[in-house]
Design an enzyme around this catalytic site. Structure first.
Site, PDB file in Angstrom:
ATOM      1  N   SER A 409      10.848  33.856 -19.435  1.00 34.76           N
ATOM      2  CA  SER A 409      10.957  33.731 -18.060  1.00 34.76           C
ATOM      3  C   SER A 409      10.196  32.410 -17.643  1.00 34.76           C
ATOM      4  O   SER A 409      10.369  31.902 -16.275  1.00 34.76           O
ATOM      5  CB  SER A 409      10.659  34.984 -17.149  1.00 34.76           C
ATOM      6  OG  SER A 409       9.323  35.162 -17.383  1.00 34.76           O
ATOM      7  N   HIS A 430      17.989  32.929 -20.126  1.00 35.63           N
ATOM      8  CA  HIS A 430      17.091  33.902 -19.228  1.00 35.63           C
ATOM      9  C   HIS A 430      17.918  34.709 -18.331  1.00 35.63           C
ATOM     10  O   HIS A 430      18.416  34.573 -17.347  1.00 35.63           O
ATOM     11  CB  HIS A 430      16.060  32.983 -18.312  1.00 35.63           C
ATOM     12  CG  HIS A 430      15.016  33.831 -17.445  1.00 35.63           C
ATOM     13  ND1 HIS A 430      14.736  33.598 -16.125  1.00 35.63           N
ATOM     14  CD2 HIS A 430      14.744  34.936 -17.485  1.00 35.63           C
ATOM     15  CE1 HIS A 430      13.996  34.304 -15.670  1.00 35.63           C
ATOM     16  NE2 HIS A 430      13.914  35.317 -16.711  1.00 35.63           N
ATOM     17  N   GLU A 442      19.948  31.969 -16.663  1.00 38.24           N
ATOM     18  CA  GLU A 442      19.487  30.758 -16.382  1.00 38.24           C
ATOM     19  C   GLU A 442      19.585  30.139 -17.982  1.00 38.24           C
ATOM     20  O   GLU A 442      19.000  30.574 -18.869  1.00 38.24           O
ATOM     21  CB  GLU A 442      18.040  30.549 -15.979  1.00 38.24           C
ATOM     22  CG  GLU A 442      17.899  30.786 -14.620  1.00 38.24           C
ATOM     23  CD  GLU A 442      16.189  30.798 -14.349  1.00 38.24           C
ATOM     24  OE1 GLU A 442      16.030  29.853 -13.406  1.00 38.24           O
ATOM     25  OE2 GLU A 442      15.511  31.229 -14.982  1.00 38.24           O
ATOM     26  N   ASN A 480      12.065  31.547 -11.220  1.00 42.93           N
ATOM     27  CA  ASN A 480      10.601  32.097 -10.742  1.00 42.93           C
ATOM     28  C   ASN A 480      10.019  30.716 -10.366  1.00 42.93           C
ATOM     29  O   ASN A 480       8.778  30.962  -9.434  1.00 42.93           O
ATOM     30  CB  ASN A 480       9.952  32.263 -12.455  1.00 42.93           C
ATOM     31  CG  ASN A 480      10.327  33.864 -12.436  1.00 42.93           C
ATOM     32  OD1 ASN A 480      10.406  34.631 -11.793  1.00 42.93           O
ATOM     33  ND2 ASN A 480      10.431  34.175 -13.978  1.00 42.93           N
TER      34      ASN A 480
END
Length: 705
Positions: A409, A430, A442, A480
């Protein structure tokens, strides 16, 4: 657009839009239908009309959304809606009986033309899905849907259909009364002809099923939907309720006026844009059909690894699931079993399909030959050294796999690719937790990832029915990186005296699906601190975990998994956690200040939080906007759509707000920058990035339209 054929006194109107797999209503189609009605009205020999489609899996998909979006932006929607109502009213007023023969998707305006007919028959094919989904796009059915459906099936059931905006199978549609009859596709035209023999359907009473007045619509199971930024469901309910006790023309006027008002709002325009974004990310731009992946391996049977293995197996991919010990594998297989059982229970798949999916997974703690494996997905714990070791091993054990992917992540893809002799086949995929419900993946392109690997990865993500957003390899990627300044600032506000519930409720009211402090508890305080540490190394103080998070981590107060974090958890109950008080700066006590770059006055912040929740929400959202703009500025993503759609899919950012960058434009970039500069006087993380400052100075926007 519409082919006409006369067969034994029956006029067959077949919708068949040229050079398209779908039929939609635009100005040209409406005009064509109007001309066909001219012919029908003048032709005395006709005994009935059947409306059908020549498309394989679509009856009529509704109004052309591109037309609607353009008209919403230019204020021209009223004319288009009025024209549709006029033409559908002509169809309903024909002296001869009419029947819609529905096969395939029959949505929105497609079902409203069926409602304007006397009868509706549908094929029992799985492709046949019927409903009025307009409210999900911030609109209401305004070509008679809110007026005719309550008169057909009763206000309560009509409200349920329209407010939920769901599409129903033919069987469900028959139970609700949306169609009169279901037959096989082969017998559809024959059934429609037969139905015409029943003649014109009597004009429905304005008060069907014993409902004495329109207010009955709000008294049953379907009450006004929970307030949200999308006002369409509540407005639809209002039109149904009030319109039922009025003359047809007055009810139609209410439909018209309501949809025009909704079309002018940012929320509706954003929801329509999001529909197009979903299509764009689902489809991709590649002209070549991607190779099909049928064999995969997943390394790591934790929450994410088992979730990925379950999802792949449910999509027809055979999976080798590896972990170091039988205990980890047993837990992982139990997670997989639970996900399959839940899917069956919720009617998402049959028991037979679940059984087939389970059978595609082979779990092992010992090395297994990976000769046929086309992709390996590493989903081990988020520790760089552990992942490096796995990639060193994979370089030898899976020499023929076209892709070596990591589910990290936040860690750099390049560091993992360096452990192999073929860095060009290393990529980041991800997934988000829970994998079975989160659509976003992702796709992280490393510095040495080849174009062929990237194309394969995009094809694979779409093959397994996920939506890919391409991001460049940099710490935190997109989601994130954008999310964490927001989460950490929420924790900082709490540390400095703002009530946890005030913070979370402010963001719930703003439109987020979960408050930021509750989200940290769900992620796990320890994991949040680990990710913050990774991001701080790259981006500095704006990603520093505040002292309270580190104190909570040391005290093993890790959130839901430990029974307590910002809140205490017992079963499904969530209450304030008094144990965190000792680490907070409150109006009555001042423990050691946070190490962050802040100069808060606790009393002032606490008062500010209580009196103005919108300001609390905006304060946190400004950080999300700033980081999204930085990702665009640094070319971590290629377009503002990537930032906005990625955050909608990855965090539940309210779709009706359009994403962080659309929100910035709606708020006003100049005003937003001014607000941020005020906050930056005491808190440096609010300094607007260069791109935001340029847009504010030049009066430009992220989006050109």
């Amino acid at each position: 657009m519409i082919q006409r054929e006369i067969d034994h006194g029956i006029c067959l109107l077949t919708f068949d839009r040229p050079d398209s797999g779908a039929n939609i209503f635009d100005a040209a189609t409406l005009s064509d239908l109007d001309q066909q009605l001219d012919f029908i009205e003048e032709e005395d020999s006709l005994e009935g009309v059947v409306i059908l489609s020549a498309k394989k899996s679509i009856f009529i998909a509704g109004a052309d959304l591109k037309t609607l979006l353009h008209q919403a932006q230019t204020g021209e929607m009223g004319g288009f809606i009025a024209e549709g109502q006029r033409i559908f009213n002509r169809l309903a007023a024909l002296k001869i009986p009419t029947c819609a023969a529905i096969h395939g998707a029959c949505a929105g305006g497609g079902y409203e033309i069926a409602l304007a007919c006397d009868w509706r028959v549908a094929s029992d094919d799985p492709a046949t899905r019927i409903g009025l989904p307009e409210t999900t796009l911030g609109l209401i059915p305004a070509w008679g849907g809110c007026t005719r459906l309550p008169r057909l099936i009763g206000a309560e059931k009509a409200a349920e259909v329209i407010v939920k905006g769901k599409l129903y199978s033919a069987q469900e549609a028959k139970q609700l009364g949306l169609v009169d009859e279901i037959v096989s596709r082969e017998k559809l035209l024959e059934a429609a002809r037969k139905k015409l023999r029943d003649g014109k359907k009597p004009s429905p009473s304005p008060f069907p099923q014993g409902e004495a007045d329109g207010a009955a619509a709000g008294e049953g199971k379907t009450s006004a939907p929970r307030a949200s930024g999308n006002p369409a469901p509540a407005r639809a309910l209002e039109v149904i309720t009030k319109g039922l006790s009025r003359l047809m023309e007055d009810a139609l006027r209410m439909e018209h006026d309501t949809i025009v008002e909704l079309g002018e709002t940012d929320a509706t325009q954003n929801l329509i844009r999001n529909f197009f974004l979903a299509e764009k990310y689902k489809r991709g731009s590649s002209k070549q059909a991607p190779e099909k992946i049928t064999h995969a391996a997943v390394i790591g049977a934790g929450v994410m690894g088992s979730g990925i293995a379950q999802w792949l197996s449910s999509r027809g991919v055979s999976v080798i699931l590896r972990d170091v010990g039988t205990e980890e594998l047993t837990r992982g297989l139990a997670n997989i079993e639970k996900t399959y059982a839940d899917a069956v229970k919720r009617g998402i798949m049959t028991e037979e399909k679940a059984k087939e999916g389970r059978a595609r997974i082979v779990a092992s703690s010992a090395p297994i030959e990976m000769r046929d494996v086309q992709i390996v997905i590493e989903a081990a714990s988020e520790k760089l050294e552990i992942k490096r070791g796995i990639f060193r091993d994979l370089a030898q054990k899976a020499p023929h796999a076209a892709m070596l992917a990591t589910n990290t992540s936040a860690l750099p893809i390049a560091d993992l690719a360096a452990e192999t002799k073929t860095p060009e086949r290393v990529i980041g995929l991800h997934f988000f937790n829970p994998v079975s419900r989160m659509k976003l993946v992702e796709v992280v392109i490393g510095t040495e990832t080849s174009d062929a690997t990237a194309a394969r990865a995009l094809g694979f993500v779409r093959q397994i029915a996920k939506l890919p957003v391409i991001v460049r390899d940099s710490p935190g990627f997109l989601v994130n990186r954008v999310l964490f300044p927001y989460l950490l600032e929420a924790a900082e506000l709490f540390e400095n005296g703002v009530n946890a519930q005030e913070i979370d409720e402010a963001l719930l009211e703003w439109g987020m699906p979960m408050g930021p402090l509750r989200l940290i508890d769900e992620i796990g305080v320890d994991i949040a601190v680990d990710i913050a540490n990774t991001l701080e190394k790259a981006y500095g103080k704006r990603d520093r975990a505040p002292k309270i998070l580190r104190e909570m981590q040391s005290a093993k107060m890790l959130g839901r998994k430990s029974g307590g974090g910002f809140y205490k958890y017992e079963g499904k109950s969530q209450t304030a956690n008094a144990e965190t008080e000792k680490w907070r700066i409150t109006s009555s006590g001042h423990p050691e200040r946070s190490e962050g770059p802040h100069d808060f006055e606790p009393r002032e912040i606490s008062r500010f939080a209580r009196n103005d929740r919108e300001s609390v929400a905006n304060r946190l959202m400004f950080l999300m906007v700033n980081e999204s703009a930085r990702c665009l500025e640094e070319k971590v993503i290629a377009s503002p759509e990537d930032a906005d759609y990625g955050m909608i899919l990855g965090t539940g950012f309210p779709a009706w707000r359009g994403g962080p960058l659309r929100f910035a434009e709606s708020f006003g970039i100049k005003k937003l920058v001014e607000e941020m500069e005020k906050l930056a006087r005491t808190n440096e993380k609010y300094v607007p990035c260069t791109l935001l400052q340029e847009h504010a100075q030049n009066g430009t926007k992220f989006y050109e339209e």
